[in-house]
Design a protein around this motif. Structure first.
Motif, PDB file in Angstrom:
ATOM      1  N   CYS A   1       5.318   4.393   5.510  1.00 50.00           N
ATOM      2  CA  CYS A   1       4.872   4.993   6.764  1.00 50.00           C
ATOM      3  C   CYS A   1       5.689   6.258   6.977  1.00 50.00           C
ATOM      4  O   CYS A   1       6.924   6.228   6.907  1.00 50.00           O
ATOM      5  CB  CYS A   1       5.090   4.026   7.922  1.00 50.00           C
ATOM      6  N   VAL A   2       5.006   7.366   7.194  1.00 53.70           N
ATOM      7  CA  VAL A   2       5.663   8.658   7.399  1.00 53.70           C
ATOM      8  C   VAL A   2       5.604   9.001   8.883  1.00 53.70           C
ATOM      9  O   VAL A   2       4.521   9.044   9.474  1.00 53.70           O
ATOM     10  CB  VAL A   2       4.987   9.767   6.570  1.00 53.70           C
ATOM     11  N   VAL A   3       6.756   9.193   9.496  1.00 55.06           N
ATOM     12  CA  VAL A   3       6.847   9.559  10.909  1.00 55.06           C
ATOM     13  C   VAL A   3       7.349  10.985  10.995  1.00 55.06           C
ATOM     14  O   VAL A   3       8.434  11.311  10.495  1.00 55.06           O
ATOM     15  CB  VAL A   3       7.807   8.623  11.670  1.00 55.06           C
ATOM     16  N   THR A   4       6.548  11.862  11.601  1.00 53.92           N
ATOM     17  CA  THR A   4       6.927  13.260  11.783  1.00 53.92           C
ATOM     18  C   THR A   4       6.723  13.628  13.252  1.00 53.92           C
ATOM     19  O   THR A   4       6.150  12.847  14.022  1.00 53.92           O
ATOM     20  CB  THR A   4       6.081  14.187  10.899  1.00 53.92           C
ATOM     21  N   GLU A   5       7.143  14.827  13.625  1.00 54.79           N
ATOM     22  CA  GLU A   5       7.018  15.234  15.021  1.00 54.79           C
ATOM     23  C   GLU A   5       5.561  15.385  15.435  1.00 54.79           C
ATOM     24  O   GLU A   5       5.230  15.244  16.606  1.00 54.79           O
ATOM     25  CB  GLU A   5       7.786  16.534  15.254  1.00 54.79           C
ATOM     26  N   ASP A   6       4.652  15.678  14.492  1.00 57.88           N
ATOM     27  CA  ASP A   6       3.241  15.793  14.833  1.00 57.88           C
ATOM     28  C   ASP A   6       2.493  14.476  14.605  1.00 57.88           C
ATOM     29  O   ASP A   6       1.292  14.400  14.798  1.00 57.88           O
ATOM     30  CB  ASP A   6       2.563  16.920  14.055  1.00 57.88           C
ATOM     31  N   ALA A   7       3.186  13.442  14.170  1.00 54.53           N
ATOM     32  CA  ALA A   7       2.591  12.105  14.020  1.00 54.53           C
ATOM     33  C   ALA A   7       3.636  11.090  14.435  1.00 54.53           C
ATOM     34  O   ALA A   7       4.158  10.335  13.624  1.00 54.53           O
ATOM     35  CB  ALA A   7       2.129  11.871  12.589  1.00 54.53           C
ATOM     36  N   GLU A   8       3.942  11.068  15.740  1.00 55.46           N
ATOM     37  CA  GLU A   8       5.049  10.263  16.242  1.00 55.46           C
ATOM     38  C   GLU A   8       4.812   8.767  16.083  1.00 55.46           C
ATOM     39  O   GLU A   8       5.764   7.992  16.010  1.00 55.46           O
ATOM     40  CB  GLU A   8       5.300  10.590  17.720  1.00 55.46           C
ATOM     41  N   GLN A   9       3.546   8.345  16.060  1.00 50.15           N
ATOM     42  CA  GLN A   9       3.257   6.928  15.880  1.00 50.15           C
ATOM     43  C   GLN A   9       3.292   6.520  14.414  1.00 50.15           C
ATOM     44  O   GLN A   9       3.126   5.350  14.087  1.00 50.15           O
ATOM     45  CB  GLN A   9       1.885   6.588  16.475  1.00 50.15           C
ATOM     46  N   GLY A  10       3.471   7.497  13.533  1.00 53.65           N
ATOM     47  CA  GLY A  10       3.539   7.196  12.114  1.00 53.65           C
ATOM     48  C   GLY A  10       2.175   7.280  11.451  1.00 53.65           C
ATOM     49  O   GLY A  10       1.128   7.133  12.088  1.00 53.65           O
ATOM     50  N   ARG A  11       2.194   7.543  10.173  1.00 54.81           N
ATOM     51  CA  ARG A  11       0.963   7.627   9.390  1.00 54.81           C
ATOM     52  C   ARG A  11       1.180   6.845   8.107  1.00 54.81           C
ATOM     53  O   ARG A  11       2.105   7.126   7.334  1.00 54.81           O
ATOM     54  CB  ARG A  11       0.635   9.101   9.083  1.00 54.81           C
ATOM     55  N   ALA A  12       0.338   5.842   7.880  1.00 56.69           N
ATOM     56  CA  ALA A  12       0.463   5.056   6.651  1.00 56.69           C
ATOM     57  C   ALA A  12      -0.010   5.893   5.469  1.00 56.69           C
ATOM     58  O   ALA A  12      -1.039   6.566   5.544  1.00 56.69           O
ATOM     59  CB  ALA A  12      -0.365   3.780   6.757  1.00 56.69           C
ATOM     60  N   VAL A  13       0.756   5.878   4.396  1.00 55.87           N
ATOM     61  CA  VAL A  13       0.367   6.589   3.181  1.00 55.87           C
ATOM     62  C   VAL A  13       0.366   5.599   2.024  1.00 55.87           C
ATOM     63  O   VAL A  13       1.206   4.707   1.965  1.00 55.87           O
ATOM     64  CB  VAL A  13       1.311   7.779   2.875  1.00 55.87           C
ATOM     65  N   GLU A  14      -0.602   5.746   1.128  1.00 54.50           N
ATOM     66  CA  GLU A  14      -0.726   4.831  -0.016  1.00 54.50           C
ATOM     67  C   GLU A  14       0.251   5.251  -1.114  1.00 54.50           C
ATOM     68  O   GLU A  14      -0.137   5.585  -2.234  1.00 54.50           O
ATOM     69  CB  GLU A  14      -2.177   4.822  -0.508  1.00 54.50           C
ATOM     70  N   TRP A  15       1.536   5.195  -0.755  1.00 50.05           N
ATOM     71  CA  TRP A  15       2.594   5.626  -1.665  1.00 50.05           C
ATOM     72  C   TRP A  15       2.618   4.792  -2.940  1.00 50.05           C
ATOM     73  O   TRP A  15       2.893   5.291  -4.030  1.00 50.05           O
ATOM     74  CB  TRP A  15       3.929   5.523  -0.922  1.00 50.05           C
ATOM     75  N   GLY A  16       2.300   3.510  -2.822  1.00 46.98           N
ATOM     76  CA  GLY A  16       2.325   2.638  -3.982  1.00 46.98           C
ATOM     77  C   GLY A  16       1.327   3.032  -5.052  1.00 46.98           C
ATOM     78  O   GLY A  16       1.445   2.596  -6.207  1.00 46.98           O
ATOM     79  N   HIS A  17       0.359   3.891  -4.699  1.00 43.71           N
ATOM     80  CA  HIS A  17      -0.663   4.273  -5.668  1.00 43.71           C
ATOM     81  C   HIS A  17      -0.530   5.735  -6.084  1.00 43.71           C
ATOM     82  O   HIS A  17      -1.468   6.335  -6.604  1.00 43.71           O
ATOM     83  CB  HIS A  17      -2.044   3.928  -5.112  1.00 43.71           C
ATOM     84  N   LEU A  18       0.650   6.260  -5.884  1.00 45.19           N
ATOM     85  CA  LEU A  18       1.040   7.517  -6.509  1.00 45.19           C
ATOM     86  C   LEU A  18       1.118   7.277  -8.025  1.00 45.19           C
ATOM     87  O   LEU A  18       1.653   6.264  -8.466  1.00 45.19           O
ATOM     88  CB  LEU A  18       2.390   7.930  -5.945  1.00 45.19           C
ATOM     89  N   THR A  19       0.560   8.183  -8.824  1.00 46.99           N
ATOM     90  CA  THR A  19       0.566   8.000 -10.278  1.00 46.99           C
ATOM     91  C   THR A  19       1.936   8.323 -10.841  1.00 46.99           C
ATOM     92  O   THR A  19       2.382   9.469 -10.811  1.00 46.99           O
ATOM     93  CB  THR A  19      -0.498   8.878 -10.956  1.00 46.99           C
ATOM     94  N   LEU A  20       2.588   7.293 -11.353  1.00 45.72           N
ATOM     95  CA  LEU A  20       3.924   7.455 -11.902  1.00 45.72           C
ATOM     96  C   LEU A  20       3.882   7.747 -13.401  1.00 45.72           C
ATOM     97  O   LEU A  20       4.716   8.478 -13.931  1.00 45.72           O
ATOM     98  CB  LEU A  20       4.727   6.170 -11.647  1.00 45.72           C
ATOM     99  N   ARG A  21       2.905   7.171 -14.071  1.00 48.06           N
ATOM    100  CA  ARG A  21       2.791   7.363 -15.515  1.00 48.06           C
ATOM    101  C   ARG A  21       1.303   7.380 -15.886  1.00 48.06           C
ATOM    102  O   ARG A  21       0.606   6.381 -15.709  1.00 48.06           O
ATOM    103  CB  ARG A  21       3.509   6.242 -16.265  1.00 48.06           C
ATOM    104  N   VAL A  22       0.828   8.511 -16.393  1.00 51.61           N
ATOM    105  CA  VAL A  22      -0.581   8.626 -16.765  1.00 51.61           C
ATOM    106  C   VAL A  22      -0.894   7.631 -17.881  1.00 51.61           C
ATOM    107  O   VAL A  22      -0.191   7.561 -18.896  1.00 51.61           O
ATOM    108  CB  VAL A  22      -0.909  10.062 -17.227  1.00 51.61           C
ATOM    109  N   GLY A  23      -1.958   6.836 -17.674  1.00 52.90           N
ATOM    110  CA  GLY A  23      -2.342   5.842 -18.668  1.00 52.90           C
ATOM    111  C   GLY A  23      -1.389   4.681 -18.789  1.00 52.90           C
ATOM    112  O   GLY A  23      -1.388   3.980 -19.802  1.00 52.90           O
ATOM    113  N   GLY A  24      -0.588   4.422 -17.756  1.00 48.57           N
ATOM    114  CA  GLY A  24       0.429   3.375 -17.809  1.00 48.57           C
ATOM    115  C   GLY A  24      -0.121   1.992 -17.502  1.00 48.57           C
ATOM    116  O   GLY A  24      -1.298   1.698 -17.750  1.00 48.57           O
ATOM    117  N   ARG A  25       0.728   1.132 -16.960  1.00 49.82           N
ATOM    118  CA  ARG A  25       0.362  -0.257 -16.668  1.00 49.82           C
ATOM    119  C   ARG A  25      -0.794  -0.314 -15.674  1.00 49.82           C
ATOM    120  O   ARG A  25      -0.933   0.550 -14.810  1.00 49.82           O
ATOM    121  CB  ARG A  25       1.557  -1.013 -16.063  1.00 49.82           C
ATOM    122  N   ARG A  26      -1.599  -1.363 -15.814  1.00 49.49           N
ATOM    123  CA  ARG A  26      -2.712  -1.567 -14.894  1.00 49.49           C
ATOM    124  C   ARG A  26      -2.180  -2.036 -13.547  1.00 49.49           C
ATOM    125  O   ARG A  26      -1.361  -2.954 -13.458  1.00 49.49           O
ATOM    126  CB  ARG A  26      -3.670  -2.617 -15.464  1.00 49.49           C
TER     127      ARG A  26
END
Length: 429
Positions: free
Chosen positions: A232-257
């Protein structure tokens, strides 16, 4: 009658009530005299609003100050027994339901393991319904009206209007699940009780920012580290927080399923489920029939034995590799959002603890750009494994405070769309 910028007298009164309630909730007890400068209201407005809130049973007197030096001032605070809130955590191994008073003191709790059916929609809905019924039954004599139910759930939340929140949870097999509508069908959630559904990482973020390690920060990233990972990212323009799908950032192209179906996601390497799976693949041997939480405990004990024994090299290598993956993921968040604080919560993050976090911190700060890295603190959250449930209860609490303590009315549940939206939609027909 319209006031400033088109606001009505009713709007202005609600805003004044909200300002007084919020100040007393977070900083009380306070006197009427102190509330003036704290809220920006005149002394007359403060007196009128306080009189209303006392008459509504939302405030109570909490002692006297200044009795020894002039005119004494009576302190005021929000009455914790003036309302009740329910928080629900649809977690990765169980559904947890808790009933709180308005001060977020726990009154009752119900937990149900997900069981062999896992995230089957009807099973999860039944767990939530039964949990709500149980906590209300256990605390039947507790004072205060039920002000709302908040639910933290994995996935992306879409507000569809009259049907309420719809959950898109790809990693748990939920495709446009109308969760609020399904919960209301049984009657445990009557129309007069508002329901707020949001991403579990965001509810964790709300709890930590309001009551935990994030309090006082203007911007922060709160990381949920459980079976999977989220943020959850909390900034001054999103004080209630914004959920981000950080877990699905690509860490390794063609990596583990990954559980989402893609390859190379951070969650495929750094979530507790993936961590235990990688340990097994490398030759680790958790106890027969061990669930995810127990298997993670055994991995940690093997990698870092507390009895002076030699660490298991396989478990230690998997843990060290996971620290590097998480460090890389945190460095991306630091570079993107420049947070003052990065707070790590969730059952797995808390279980792995401060030693593991030190390794993650070292990797993150090494890989992040020096300027934002030098201004970010990485630490564990303060609220423990119940933080998602507390954060879920914060959702109806925040709405109640914003309404100035007025009760919810289903007839005005959804605000009418602004004229520009109606005009645009008519052109698209």
């Amino acid at each position: 009658m319209a006031g400033r910028r088109g606001r009505t007298v009713r709007d202005l009164r609600r805003e004044s009530r909200s300002a007084v309630l919020q100040r007393l909730y977070f900083d009380g007890p306070m006197s009427r005299y102190a509330l003036g400068p704290a809220t920006g209201l005149s002394s007359g407005s403060v007196s009128n609003v306080v009189a209303e809130l006392l008459a509504d049973g939302l405030l109570e007197e909490a002692g006297v100050v200044g009795a020894d030096a002039g005119r004494p001032r009576r302190l005021l605070r929000v009455r914790p027994d003036s309302g009740r809130l329910i928080g629900v955590d649809i977690g990765e191994t169980r559904v947890r339901v808790e009933l709180f008073d308005l001060g977020l003191t726990e009154l009752a709790r119900a937990e149900r393991p997900l069981g062999p059916r896992g995230y089957a929609v009807d099973a999860v809905v039944d767990h939530v319904r039964q949990g709500i019924s149980e906590v209300l039954r256990v605390a039947e004599g507790a004072p205060g009206e039920l002000l709302g139910v908040g639910i933290g759930v994995p996935g992306i939340i879409e507000d569809t209007g009259e049907d309420g929140a719809v959950v898109h949870g790809q990693t748990i097999g939920w495709d446009a699940v109308p969760l609020e509508r399904l919960l209301r069908l049984s009657g445990e959630l009557p129309a007069q009780v508002p329901c707020f559904i949001d991403n579990g990482a965001k509810t964790l973020g709300q709890a930590e920012m309001w009551f935990g390690a994030g309090r006082g920060a203007r911007n922060a990233v709160v990381v949920l580290f459980g079976s999977g990972v989220g943020a959850c990212v909390v900034t001054e323009d999103a004080e209630q927080g914004r959920a981000v799908e950080w877990g699905h950032l690509t860490l390794r192209v063609g990596g583990r399923r990954c559980r989402c179906g893609a390859r190379g996601c951070l969650e495929a390497y750094a979530g507790a489920e993936a961590l235990v799976a990688r340990w097994r693949e490398a030759g680790g041997r958790p106890s027969a029939g061990a669930g995810e939480e127990r298997a993670l405990t055994e991995l940690l004990a093997a990698a870092r034995p507390d009895d002076g024994a030699e660490p298991d090299p396989v478990a230690a290598a998997v843990l060290d590799e996971t620290a590097r993956y998480l460090g890389a993921g945190l460095s991306d968040l630091i570079n993107l959002f420049h947070p003052e604080r990065v707070l790590v919560g969730g059952w797995a993050g808390l279980q792995l603890g401060t030693t593991f976090l030190e390794e993650v911190r070292a990797h993150a700060l090494t890989q992040a750009l020096r300027f934002p890295a030098g201004r970010s603190r990485i630490q564990l959250g303060h609220l423990g494994p119940d933080a998602v449930t507390v954060g879920a209860a914060v959702l109806p609490l925040a709405a109640f405070l914003a309404r100035g303590g007025h009760r919810f009315h289903p007839a005005v549940r959804r605000a009418a769309p602004p004229p520009w939206r109606a005009s645009l939609e008519s052109r698209l027909v």
